[in-house]
Design an enzyme around this catalytic site. Structure first.
Site, PDB file in Angstrom:
ATOM      1  CB  SER A 177      -0.981  -0.009   1.175  1.00 43.06           C
ATOM      2  OG  SER A 177      -0.331   0.293   2.373  1.00 43.06           O
ATOM      3  CG  ASN A 188      12.538   1.056   6.582  1.00 40.65           C
ATOM      4  OD1 ASN A 188      11.675   0.593   5.821  1.00 40.65           O
ATOM      5  ND2 ASN A 188      12.649   0.668   7.843  1.00 40.65           N
ATOM      6  CG  HIS A 225       9.890   1.188  12.358  1.00 40.91           C
ATOM      7  ND1 HIS A 225      10.142  -0.150  12.138  1.00 40.91           N
ATOM      8  CD2 HIS A 225       9.451   1.298  13.636  1.00 40.91           C
ATOM      9  CE1 HIS A 225       9.863  -0.827  13.243  1.00 40.91           C
ATOM     10  NE2 HIS A 225       9.453   0.025  14.158  1.00 40.91           N
ATOM     11  CG  ASP A 253      13.837  -0.592  12.522  1.00 40.33           C
ATOM     12  OD1 ASP A 253      13.676  -0.393  11.308  1.00 40.33           O
ATOM     13  OD2 ASP A 253      13.256  -1.505  13.149  1.00 40.33           O
TER      14      ASP A 253
HETATM   15  C1  GRF Z   1       4.181  -0.368   6.800  1.00 42.60           C
HETATM   16  O1  GRF Z   1       3.533  -0.307   8.023  1.00 42.60           O
HETATM   17  C2  GRF Z   1       5.581   0.179   6.938  1.00 42.60           C
HETATM   18  O2  GRF Z   1       5.705   1.136   7.942  1.00 42.60           O
HETATM   19  C3  GRF Z   1       6.367  -1.045   7.305  1.00 42.60           C
HETATM   20  O3  GRF Z   1       5.759  -2.101   6.602  1.00 42.60           O
HETATM   21  C4  GRF Z   1       4.403  -1.791   6.329  1.00 42.60           C
HETATM   22  C5  GRF Z   1       4.161  -1.994   4.858  1.00 42.60           C
HETATM   23  O4  GRF Z   1       2.819  -1.987   4.528  1.00 42.60           O
HETATM   24  N1  GRF Z   1       7.780  -0.867   7.073  1.00 42.60           N
HETATM   25  P1  GRF Z   1       2.352  -1.966   3.024  1.00 42.60           P
HETATM   26  O5  GRF Z   1       2.778  -3.275   2.372  1.00 42.60           O
HETATM   27  O6  GRF Z   1       2.976  -0.789   2.355  1.00 42.60           O
HETATM   28  O7  GRF Z   1       0.864  -1.841   3.093  1.00 42.60           O
END
Ligand code: GRF
Length: 188
Positions: free
Chosen positions: A13, A102, A104, A145
């Protein structure tokens, strides 16, 4: 024009938000989606948006040389991780120094580190009786992280894990592409 490769393992997403955002950009483009999971939803999303995708299975990620060669051949300048559940190799970190970003789903340094991803992060936040959580957008270094934080935004935790996930995802979709855009433009 700087070129981005998105790395993702799951639904994608955030990847799709990045793809849509940079479609409208005259300065930066998303040219590649890389996954370590051949069943990842993100691969269909890439296809739908006419972005090339490539799967490197987990054992192939160990041989970071071939991945690095591939990224070089595609002229990739930045790697943006969007739910990528695999540690980035030191070789790639060196080759893309300060050029891997990244996101998080917590307020780092809280609730980060090995094994802290997805639902587990939100469960830990609620178990710890935190009043607020949020997102952290950061550079990637050798430690999980722990790279330099570029941006954070807070939200209230809400009533349960799905509620918290929804609040955090809303922040992710609102801010990630914009923060990546600003970071890359500043570095050019
Ligand atoms: C997100 O919550 C992001 O913060 C983490 O992984 C998740 C990915 O979700 N690193 P999506 O596949 O982009 O919906």
């Amino acid at each position: 024009m700087p070129k981005i490769a998105i790395f993702a393992s799951g639904v994608g997403s955030n990847a799709v938000q990045l793809i849509k955002y940079f479609k409208k950009s005259a300065n930066i483009s998303v040219v590649l989606v890389v996954s370590n999971n051949k069943n990842a939803g993100v691969l269909q999303l890439a296809q739908k948006h006419f972005i090339e995708s490539k799967v490197f299975l987990n054992e192939e990620f160990e041989k970071a040389f071939s991945l690095l060669d591939f990224l070089k051949a595609k002229g990739i300048d930045y790697i943006v991780l969007a739910g990528f559940l695999r540690k980035i190799s030191p070789l790639l970190i060196e080759a893309f120094h300060d050029r891997i970003i990244n996101i998080h789903p917590s307020l780092l340094p809280k609730f980060g580190g090995k094994g802290m991803y997805g639902r587990k992060v939100h469960e830990a936040v609620l178990q710890n009786k935190e009043q607020e959580s949020g997102i952290s957008i950061h550079l990637v270094n050798e430690e999980f992280d722990q790279g330099k934080i570029l941006f954070q935004e807070k939200c209230k935790v809400g009533k349960d894990v799905p509620d918290l996930m929804r609040r955090v995802q809303e922040l992710e979709h609102k801010h990630y592409a914009q923060v990546v855009n600003e970071y890359i433009l500043r570095k050019q």
